[in-house]
Design a protein around this motif. Sequence first.
Motif, PDB file in Angstrom:
ATOM      1  N   LEU A 182      -6.416 -39.556  -4.679  1.00 38.37           N
ATOM      2  CA  LEU A 182      -6.856 -40.939  -4.778  1.00 38.37           C
ATOM      3  C   LEU A 182      -6.463 -41.668  -3.499  1.00 38.37           C
ATOM      4  O   LEU A 182      -5.282 -41.756  -3.174  1.00 38.37           O
ATOM      5  CB  LEU A 182      -6.209 -41.624  -5.984  1.00 38.37           C
ATOM      6  CG  LEU A 182      -6.343 -40.897  -7.332  1.00 38.37           C
ATOM      7  CD1 LEU A 182      -5.541 -41.622  -8.403  1.00 38.37           C
ATOM      8  CD2 LEU A 182      -7.797 -40.795  -7.747  1.00 38.37           C
ATOM      9  N   GLN A 183      -7.445 -42.180  -2.784  1.00 39.33           N
ATOM     10  CA  GLN A 183      -7.211 -42.851  -1.509  1.00 39.33           C
ATOM     11  C   GLN A 183      -7.443 -44.360  -1.633  1.00 39.33           C
ATOM     12  O   GLN A 183      -8.382 -44.780  -2.273  1.00 39.33           O
ATOM     13  CB  GLN A 183      -8.151 -42.295  -0.437  1.00 39.33           C
ATOM     14  CG  GLN A 183      -7.874 -40.852  -0.024  1.00 39.33           C
ATOM     15  CD  GLN A 183      -6.654 -40.715   0.858  1.00 39.33           C
ATOM     16  OE1 GLN A 183      -5.767 -39.914   0.574  1.00 39.33           O
ATOM     17  NE2 GLN A 183      -6.590 -41.480   1.927  1.00 39.33           N
ATOM     18  N   ARG A 184      -6.562 -45.133  -0.977  1.00 43.72           N
ATOM     19  CA  ARG A 184      -6.671 -46.602  -0.914  1.00 43.72           C
ATOM     20  C   ARG A 184      -6.582 -47.237  -2.295  1.00 43.72           C
ATOM     21  O   ARG A 184      -7.449 -48.015  -2.707  1.00 43.72           O
ATOM     22  CB  ARG A 184      -7.961 -47.012  -0.215  1.00 43.72           C
ATOM     23  CG  ARG A 184      -8.019 -46.644   1.260  1.00 43.72           C
ATOM     24  CD  ARG A 184      -9.420 -46.843   1.824  1.00 43.72           C
ATOM     25  NE  ARG A 184      -9.912 -48.188   1.585  1.00 43.72           N
ATOM     26  CZ  ARG A 184      -9.700 -49.241   2.390  1.00 43.72           C
ATOM     27  NH1 ARG A 184      -8.969 -49.086   3.478  1.00 43.72           N
ATOM     28  NH2 ARG A 184     -10.200 -50.431   2.100  1.00 43.72           N
ATOM     29  N   ILE A 185      -5.506 -46.927  -3.007  1.00 44.81           N
ATOM     30  CA  ILE A 185      -5.269 -47.576  -4.294  1.00 44.81           C
ATOM     31  C   ILE A 185      -4.995 -49.065  -4.049  1.00 44.81           C
ATOM     32  O   ILE A 185      -4.161 -49.424  -3.235  1.00 44.81           O
ATOM     33  CB  ILE A 185      -4.089 -46.911  -5.021  1.00 44.81           C
ATOM     34  CG1 ILE A 185      -4.448 -45.470  -5.409  1.00 44.81           C
ATOM     35  CG2 ILE A 185      -3.693 -47.703  -6.264  1.00 44.81           C
ATOM     36  CD1 ILE A 185      -3.323 -44.709  -6.033  1.00 44.81           C
ATOM     37  N   GLY A 186      -5.700 -49.914  -4.768  1.00 47.32           N
ATOM     38  CA  GLY A 186      -5.544 -51.347  -4.577  1.00 47.32           C
ATOM     39  C   GLY A 186      -6.261 -51.885  -3.363  1.00 47.32           C
ATOM     40  O   GLY A 186      -6.122 -53.063  -3.029  1.00 47.32           O
ATOM     41  N   GLY A 187      -7.016 -51.054  -2.665  1.00 43.75           N
ATOM     42  CA  GLY A 187      -7.740 -51.493  -1.472  1.00 43.75           C
ATOM     43  C   GLY A 187      -6.842 -51.599  -0.258  1.00 43.75           C
ATOM     44  O   GLY A 187      -5.941 -50.785  -0.062  1.00 43.75           O
ATOM     45  N   SER A 188      -7.067 -52.608   0.571  1.00 41.80           N
ATOM     46  CA  SER A 188      -6.307 -52.807   1.809  1.00 41.80           C
ATOM     47  C   SER A 188      -5.082 -53.676   1.550  1.00 41.80           C
ATOM     48  O   SER A 188      -5.183 -54.716   0.891  1.00 41.80           O
ATOM     49  CB  SER A 188      -7.189 -53.467   2.873  1.00 41.80           C
ATOM     50  OG  SER A 188      -8.304 -52.656   3.173  1.00 41.80           O
ATOM     51  N   TRP A 189      -3.938 -53.243   2.076  1.00 46.13           N
ATOM     52  CA  TRP A 189      -2.693 -53.988   1.932  1.00 46.13           C
ATOM     53  C   TRP A 189      -2.296 -54.596   3.278  1.00 46.13           C
ATOM     54  O   TRP A 189      -2.778 -54.173   4.325  1.00 46.13           O
ATOM     55  CB  TRP A 189      -1.576 -53.065   1.423  1.00 46.13           C
ATOM     56  CG  TRP A 189      -1.833 -52.517   0.058  1.00 46.13           C
ATOM     57  CD1 TRP A 189      -2.770 -51.589  -0.302  1.00 46.13           C
ATOM     58  CD2 TRP A 189      -1.162 -52.877  -1.150  1.00 46.13           C
ATOM     59  NE1 TRP A 189      -2.718 -51.332  -1.641  1.00 46.13           N
ATOM     60  CE2 TRP A 189      -1.743 -52.106  -2.201  1.00 46.13           C
ATOM     61  CE3 TRP A 189      -0.121 -53.751  -1.449  1.00 46.13           C
ATOM     62  CZ2 TRP A 189      -1.309 -52.205  -3.514  1.00 46.13           C
ATOM     63  CZ3 TRP A 189       0.311 -53.850  -2.768  1.00 46.13           C
ATOM     64  CH2 TRP A 189      -0.285 -53.089  -3.783  1.00 46.13           C
ATOM     65  N   GLU A 190      -1.375 -55.577   3.225  1.00 42.54           N
ATOM     66  CA  GLU A 190      -0.917 -56.204   4.460  1.00 42.54           C
ATOM     67  C   GLU A 190      -0.061 -55.238   5.283  1.00 42.54           C
ATOM     68  O   GLU A 190       0.480 -54.265   4.778  1.00 42.54           O
ATOM     69  CB  GLU A 190      -0.097 -57.465   4.160  1.00 42.54           C
ATOM     70  CG  GLU A 190      -0.894 -58.597   3.553  1.00 42.54           C
ATOM     71  CD  GLU A 190      -0.869 -58.586   2.041  1.00 42.54           C
ATOM     72  OE1 GLU A 190      -0.355 -57.588   1.487  1.00 42.54           O
ATOM     73  OE2 GLU A 190      -1.369 -59.545   1.424  1.00 42.54           O
ATOM     74  N   ASP A 191       0.073 -55.573   6.592  1.00 41.28           N
ATOM     75  CA  ASP A 191       0.969 -54.852   7.508  1.00 41.28           C
ATOM     76  C   ASP A 191       0.637 -53.371   7.623  1.00 41.28           C
ATOM     77  O   ASP A 191       1.518 -52.546   7.907  1.00 41.28           O
ATOM     78  CB  ASP A 191       2.438 -55.024   7.080  1.00 41.28           C
ATOM     79  CG  ASP A 191       2.846 -56.492   7.028  1.00 41.28           C
ATOM     80  OD1 ASP A 191       2.375 -57.253   7.898  1.00 41.28           O
ATOM     81  OD2 ASP A 191       3.614 -56.856   6.125  1.00 41.28           O
ATOM     82  N   GLY A 192      -0.628 -53.011   7.379  1.00 40.93           N
ATOM     83  CA  GLY A 192      -1.029 -51.625   7.552  1.00 40.93           C
ATOM     84  C   GLY A 192      -0.519 -50.666   6.497  1.00 40.93           C
ATOM     85  O   GLY A 192      -0.605 -49.442   6.660  1.00 40.93           O
ATOM     86  N   VAL A 193       0.036 -51.176   5.399  1.00 40.82           N
ATOM     87  CA  VAL A 193       0.534 -50.313   4.329  1.00 40.82           C
ATOM     88  C   VAL A 193      -0.643 -49.705   3.574  1.00 40.82           C
ATOM     89  O   VAL A 193      -1.637 -50.376   3.293  1.00 40.82           O
ATOM     90  CB  VAL A 193       1.428 -51.110   3.355  1.00 40.82           C
ATOM     91  CG1 VAL A 193       1.798 -50.259   2.141  1.00 40.82           C
ATOM     92  CG2 VAL A 193       2.689 -51.582   4.066  1.00 40.82           C
ATOM     93  N   SER A 194      -0.555 -48.416   3.239  1.00 37.37           N
ATOM     94  CA  SER A 194      -1.574 -47.727   2.453  1.00 37.37           C
ATOM     95  C   SER A 194      -0.938 -47.091   1.231  1.00 37.37           C
ATOM     96  O   SER A 194       0.184 -46.583   1.297  1.00 37.37           O
ATOM     97  CB  SER A 194      -2.273 -46.655   3.300  1.00 37.37           C
ATOM     98  OG  SER A 194      -1.356 -45.668   3.712  1.00 37.37           O
ATOM     99  N   VAL A 195      -1.627 -47.153   0.119  1.00 33.71           N
ATOM    100  CA  VAL A 195      -1.132 -46.570  -1.134  1.00 33.71           C
ATOM    101  C   VAL A 195      -2.135 -45.521  -1.601  1.00 33.71           C
ATOM    102  O   VAL A 195      -3.301 -45.837  -1.854  1.00 33.71           O
ATOM    103  CB  VAL A 195      -0.938 -47.644  -2.217  1.00 33.71           C
ATOM    104  CG1 VAL A 195      -0.400 -47.006  -3.497  1.00 33.71           C
ATOM    105  CG2 VAL A 195       0.001 -48.743  -1.731  1.00 33.71           C
ATOM    106  N   ASP A 196      -1.689 -44.279  -1.702  1.00 30.17           N
ATOM    107  CA  ASP A 196      -2.512 -43.161  -2.157  1.00 30.17           C
ATOM    108  C   ASP A 196      -1.777 -42.447  -3.286  1.00 30.17           C
ATOM    109  O   ASP A 196      -0.613 -42.744  -3.580  1.00 30.17           O
ATOM    110  CB  ASP A 196      -2.793 -42.185  -1.013  1.00 30.17           C
ATOM    111  CG  ASP A 196      -3.341 -42.883   0.221  1.00 30.17           C
ATOM    112  OD1 ASP A 196      -4.255 -43.714   0.071  1.00 30.17           O
ATOM    113  OD2 ASP A 196      -2.835 -42.601   1.333  1.00 30.17           O
ATOM    114  N   ALA A 197      -2.443 -41.500  -3.919  1.00 29.79           N
ATOM    115  CA  ALA A 197      -1.790 -40.742  -4.990  1.00 29.79           C
ATOM    116  C   ALA A 197      -2.426 -39.367  -5.128  1.00 29.79           C
ATOM    117  O   ALA A 197      -3.619 -39.184  -4.864  1.00 29.79           O
ATOM    118  CB  ALA A 197      -1.874 -41.489  -6.314  1.00 29.79           C
ATOM    119  N   ASN A 198      -1.609 -38.410  -5.534  1.00 29.83           N
ATOM    120  CA  ASN A 198      -2.071 -37.073  -5.913  1.00 29.83           C
ATOM    121  C   ASN A 198      -2.005 -36.967  -7.429  1.00 29.83           C
ATOM    122  O   ASN A 198      -0.990 -37.313  -8.040  1.00 29.83           O
ATOM    123  CB  ASN A 198      -1.201 -35.983  -5.291  1.00 29.83           C
ATOM    124  CG  ASN A 198      -1.376 -35.901  -3.783  1.00 29.83           C
ATOM    125  OD1 ASN A 198      -2.428 -36.222  -3.252  1.00 29.83           O
ATOM    126  ND2 ASN A 198      -0.333 -35.473  -3.085  1.00 29.83           N
TER     127      ASN A 198
END
Length: 208
Positions: A182-198
């Motif tokens: 799962l790529q880009r959970i929650g869409g785009s975050w501030e400060d270049g933070v990315s949230v993904d999951a396996n």
Amino acid sequence: MKKMHLLAVGMLLTASSVSTWAQAVKSDRGVYIGFEGGIGSYHIGGEDASSSENYTDSRNASALRALIGYRFSPNFSVEAGYLSLGSYKRELIHGNHRWNLKADTDAFDLSIVYKFTQFVPGLYVKGGLMNSKVSIQTVGEGPGRNRSTRDSSRSGNGYLLGLGYEYDLTPNWSANAGFTRLQRIGGSWEDGVSVDANLYSAGLKYRF
């Protein structure tokens, strides 16, 4: 009389063959529903480690997914799903202050699934788009047991890629196990933070 018996047996065998053939055709296309459960592992990228020097986190979470799909052929199908990914937790301590963060994810996805029937029968790959919402609760504690709670959420679009294996138990029931990124959970975050999951899951499907 003997000829009548043979004729009756022949008719029964023909009816049985037609029924079996109809079930096989029925399983090749049509609507199906399913349920999957498993374990998800969050991955947070782009963080500034110096700003969070003393924290512990728990990134593994339970996962449940319900789905409905349509099978166009033995190879191709399209499915829509609802995924509930359990809590990501973080505890941050700085001096006399402590913060506890908990984030839960709900996501809707639309995917195209390709199932192999020649190479490795039952092996499938999938890809799709998802819209996810991350609900965040932050609890802060300071000197004198001062306590504050803040709730927030973030929604956005991302995508998913998956690989798995499906085994037909009957003409209607099948079992599957797979891995999904799962790529880009929650869409785009501030400060270049990315949230993904396996996501590692297993489940059952029923074809109508």
